[in-house]
Write an enzyme that holds these catalytic residues in place. Sequence first.
Site, PDB file in Angstrom:
ATOM      1  N   GLY A  31      43.685  45.119  34.134  1.00  0.00           N
ATOM      2  CA  GLY A  31      42.660  44.075  34.073  1.00  0.00           C
ATOM      3  C   GLY A  31      43.260  42.688  34.224  1.00  0.00           C
ATOM      4  N   GLU A  35      44.223  37.432  42.484  1.00  0.00           N
ATOM      5  CA  GLU A  35      44.235  37.726  43.923  1.00  0.00           C
ATOM      6  C   GLU A  35      45.241  38.827  44.285  1.00  0.00           C
ATOM      7  OE1 GLU A  35      42.168  36.781  46.315  1.00  0.00           O
ATOM      8  OE2 GLU A  35      41.040  35.720  44.774  1.00  0.00           O
ATOM      9  N   HIS A  37      45.843  41.595  42.514  1.00  0.00           N
ATOM     10  CA  HIS A  37      45.129  42.871  42.349  1.00  0.00           C
ATOM     11  C   HIS A  37      44.124  43.061  43.480  1.00  0.00           C
ATOM     12  CE1 HIS A  37      46.073  41.888  37.990  1.00  0.00           C
ATOM     13  NE2 HIS A  37      46.581  43.094  38.109  1.00  0.00           N
TER      14      HIS A  37
END
Length: 297
Positions: A31, A35, A37
């Site tokens: 989580g 950018e 990910h």
Amino acid sequence: MEVFDSPDAARQFVSASRSQGRTVGFVPTMGALHEGHLSLVQSALSCEVAVASIFVNPTQFGPSEDLDKYPRPLTADLEKLKAAGVSAVFVPTKEKMYPEGFSSYVEPPQIGETLEGICRPGHFRGVTTVVLKLLQAVPASHAYFGKKDYQQWRVIEAMVRDLNVGTEIIGCETVRESDGLALSSRNRYLTSDDRDRALLLSETLRNVEAAYRAGEKRTDILQKEMQETLLGQQQASTDLSHEKMQVERTLDALDYAAIVSAEDLTPLTSIDRPAVALIAGTIGTTRLIDNRELRLV
Ligand code: PAF
């Protein structure tokens, strides 16, 4: 976009797609998506179905690490994944992943014994365990990992090969801010002075590549240069207008600045095969890592 919290429900969804002959691209995350990910998600979208997971895995954090303060902006993360075009997200609770009585762990491969394996004892055992569990819940055809965590990518590649997991592991390029800082969920901990000093990592890696391309192949020389840039030589220069001393920008602590074989992360005397320069250090209270591949010239 489907959201599953149970491993069985996620597996049913993925297995149904796979049994229809569709490719499934998987992006496991903790989580706090940025950018970097989302670029992994873009790569996963080359498969017919893209699936992500969000789970802050407690077993990969050491006792003095930032598990409790690790950011968990779940609603914003789900919105980003939906907007990016992900079909399903697996968001298990800690109890679903590590139920009462859980006691089976994956011994990491040898490539995990060096560098981060020394600085963060037990870290890769937590990573290999959770990634195998995630790949059981999401038996994807392809899974995407950032090369920012270079050793993690290599560890997972080796684990998947050694344990015959039927998922192809793909390493994706690091995404950087325009000034070179590698994107990381931990960058949000940096004060503005810290952030300025954090640029030392990418600058040092660019310099080491330049020195290598200019002909220096001896790793002891290159590593010494990296260490001197990162820790400084405590040279003070006089500011003539104010007659006060300015101290160099440095990291607060350096765990390593190493050049190793890109394939198996073993030490090199000379860059005679594809290599990677890796740095880990602390700025303020934040531990940062970065790396740069040194391809043969
Ligand atoms: O790189 C990460 O975010 C994590 O280490 C991973 C691979 C999702 C496992 O928890």
